[in-house]
Design a protein around this motif. Sequence first.
Motif, PDB file in Angstrom:
ATOM      1  N   LYS A 128      -5.096  -5.038  -5.894  1.00 47.47           N
ATOM      2  CA  LYS A 128      -6.471  -4.764  -5.415  1.00 47.47           C
ATOM      3  C   LYS A 128      -6.571  -4.767  -3.884  1.00 47.47           C
ATOM      4  O   LYS A 128      -7.267  -3.938  -3.308  1.00 47.47           O
ATOM      5  CB  LYS A 128      -7.452  -5.794  -5.985  1.00 47.47           C
ATOM      6  CG  LYS A 128      -7.585  -5.760  -7.499  1.00 47.47           C
ATOM      7  CD  LYS A 128      -8.500  -4.627  -7.947  1.00 47.47           C
ATOM      8  CE  LYS A 128      -8.488  -4.442  -9.461  1.00 47.47           C
ATOM      9  NZ  LYS A 128      -7.216  -3.905 -10.015  1.00 47.47           N
ATOM     10  N   TYR A 133     -12.586   6.786  -4.353  1.00 45.15           N
ATOM     11  CA  TYR A 133     -12.862   6.444  -5.756  1.00 45.15           C
ATOM     12  C   TYR A 133     -13.706   7.508  -6.431  1.00 45.15           C
ATOM     13  O   TYR A 133     -14.612   8.080  -5.846  1.00 45.15           O
ATOM     14  CB  TYR A 133     -13.565   5.084  -5.843  1.00 45.15           C
ATOM     15  CG  TYR A 133     -12.575   3.943  -5.836  1.00 45.15           C
ATOM     16  CD1 TYR A 133     -12.060   3.458  -7.036  1.00 45.15           C
ATOM     17  CD2 TYR A 133     -12.140   3.388  -4.642  1.00 45.15           C
ATOM     18  CE1 TYR A 133     -11.128   2.422  -7.033  1.00 45.15           C
ATOM     19  CE2 TYR A 133     -11.216   2.359  -4.635  1.00 45.15           C
ATOM     20  CZ  TYR A 133     -10.715   1.884  -5.833  1.00 45.15           C
ATOM     21  OH  TYR A 133      -9.789   0.876  -5.830  1.00 45.15           O
ATOM     22  N   ILE A 143       2.076   1.938  -3.426  1.00 42.36           N
ATOM     23  CA  ILE A 143       1.056   2.577  -4.264  1.00 42.36           C
ATOM     24  C   ILE A 143       0.981   4.073  -3.971  1.00 42.36           C
ATOM     25  O   ILE A 143       0.944   4.893  -4.893  1.00 42.36           O
ATOM     26  CB  ILE A 143      -0.325   1.899  -4.054  1.00 42.36           C
ATOM     27  CG1 ILE A 143      -0.294   0.484  -4.636  1.00 42.36           C
ATOM     28  CG2 ILE A 143      -1.431   2.719  -4.707  1.00 42.36           C
ATOM     29  CD1 ILE A 143      -1.599  -0.278  -4.470  1.00 42.36           C
ATOM     30  N   GLU A 186      -8.290   2.382   0.840  1.00 46.44           N
ATOM     31  CA  GLU A 186      -9.641   2.927   0.890  1.00 46.44           C
ATOM     32  C   GLU A 186     -10.199   2.840   2.307  1.00 46.44           C
ATOM     33  O   GLU A 186     -10.809   3.783   2.807  1.00 46.44           O
ATOM     34  CB  GLU A 186     -10.549   2.195  -0.096  1.00 46.44           C
ATOM     35  CG  GLU A 186     -11.812   2.978  -0.399  1.00 46.44           C
ATOM     36  CD  GLU A 186     -12.808   2.178  -1.242  1.00 46.44           C
ATOM     37  OE1 GLU A 186     -12.566   0.979  -1.505  1.00 46.44           O
ATOM     38  OE2 GLU A 186     -13.823   2.779  -1.627  1.00 46.44           O
ATOM     39  N   TYR A 194      -2.775  -1.485 -10.177  1.00 45.85           N
ATOM     40  CA  TYR A 194      -2.344  -1.669  -8.792  1.00 45.85           C
ATOM     41  C   TYR A 194      -3.005  -2.859  -8.134  1.00 45.85           C
ATOM     42  O   TYR A 194      -4.104  -3.265  -8.483  1.00 45.85           O
ATOM     43  CB  TYR A 194      -2.634  -0.405  -7.968  1.00 45.85           C
ATOM     44  CG  TYR A 194      -1.881   0.813  -8.426  1.00 45.85           C
ATOM     45  CD1 TYR A 194      -0.631   0.705  -9.035  1.00 45.85           C
ATOM     46  CD2 TYR A 194      -2.419   2.080  -8.247  1.00 45.85           C
ATOM     47  CE1 TYR A 194       0.056   1.832  -9.452  1.00 45.85           C
ATOM     48  CE2 TYR A 194      -1.734   3.216  -8.662  1.00 45.85           C
ATOM     49  CZ  TYR A 194      -0.508   3.091  -9.264  1.00 45.85           C
ATOM     50  OH  TYR A 194       0.163   4.191  -9.676  1.00 45.85           O
ATOM     51  N   ALA A 243       0.841  -1.206   0.000  1.00 42.16           N
ATOM     52  CA  ALA A 243       0.000   0.000   0.000  1.00 42.16           C
ATOM     53  C   ALA A 243       0.874   1.255   0.000  1.00 42.16           C
ATOM     54  O   ALA A 243       0.572   2.235  -0.692  1.00 42.16           O
ATOM     55  CB  ALA A 243      -0.920  -0.009   1.221  1.00 42.16           C
ATOM     56  N   VAL A 296      -5.911   3.415 -11.580  1.00 40.37           N
ATOM     57  CA  VAL A 296      -5.358   2.439 -10.631  1.00 40.37           C
ATOM     58  C   VAL A 296      -5.485   0.990 -11.087  1.00 40.37           C
ATOM     59  O   VAL A 296      -5.200   0.070 -10.316  1.00 40.37           O
ATOM     60  CB  VAL A 296      -6.041   2.571  -9.235  1.00 40.37           C
ATOM     61  CG1 VAL A 296      -5.648   3.864  -8.577  1.00 40.37           C
ATOM     62  CG2 VAL A 296      -7.554   2.440  -9.341  1.00 40.37           C
ATOM     63  N   LEU A 308      -5.197  -1.564  -2.558  1.00 47.34           N
ATOM     64  CA  LEU A 308      -6.135  -0.456  -2.802  1.00 47.34           C
ATOM     65  C   LEU A 308      -7.283  -0.473  -1.795  1.00 47.34           C
ATOM     66  O   LEU A 308      -7.680   0.574  -1.278  1.00 47.34           O
ATOM     67  CB  LEU A 308      -6.700  -0.547  -4.227  1.00 47.34           C
ATOM     68  CG  LEU A 308      -5.761  -0.090  -5.353  1.00 47.34           C
ATOM     69  CD1 LEU A 308      -6.351  -0.448  -6.708  1.00 47.34           C
ATOM     70  CD2 LEU A 308      -5.479   1.411  -5.259  1.00 47.34           C
TER      71      LEU A 308
END
Length: 219
Positions: A33, A47, A10, A40, A31, A7, A28, A36
């Motif tokens: 998942k 998003y 990213i 989030e 990247y 993470a 993205v 991500l």
Amino acid sequence: MKISEPAEEILEKMWVFLEDEDDKLIPVNEYDKDALRELESLMLIEYEGDKVQLTSEGFEESKKIIRRHRLAEKLLHDVLGMSGEDMETAACNFEHIMEGGVEDSICTVLFHPEECPHGNPIPPCECLEEARKSAAEVKKVLEKSILPLTKLKNGQSGKIVYIKSAKRENLDTVLAMGLLPGRKVEVIRTSPSHVFQMEHTQIAVDREIAESIYIGELN
Ligand SMILES: [Zn+2]
Ligand SMILES: [Zn+2]
């Protein structure tokens, strides 16, 4: 905040994207998942359709990671003589273990570098910002506590700190009167001329002279 290494990677790439592109929305699809989802759930990204935007917290976290990465590069390059891919790989490992003030120490050791070996900007360190801030604070306090004689009220006293005048003859006058740094003065009257007590003498000076005498340790 505990963020997994993927993470963090990213966030780092997102920062670079924002540096290069004139777009806040980051594609993205390439990247990881899981990483991500982690970002989030930590509310570091949001998003917008199939792209994401860094939240303000996400922006701050990315900045920290980029700072660590580029400081690590700088250290490996300048101190250990590494370059190219070796330096990149080492920096990417190193950045994740630099925690809690380590980067600020490295930053200090490297004299607060502004750029990494690639010429990319290193986000300025808080250590320097803090130092600047406190220097500004000190200056403010000093300015408030050292005033020209004209700003003192009747009965106020203090010590002469320095004499500052653009005119040479004013300096000569002041010194001839024995108004030297360290002398204690007490204001007796402020108009029509400035009269003050210094030791056993009362001294009267005009406004221009009074403006050139700076008093500290005010009472
Ligand atoms: Zn990295
Ligand atoms: Zn770099």
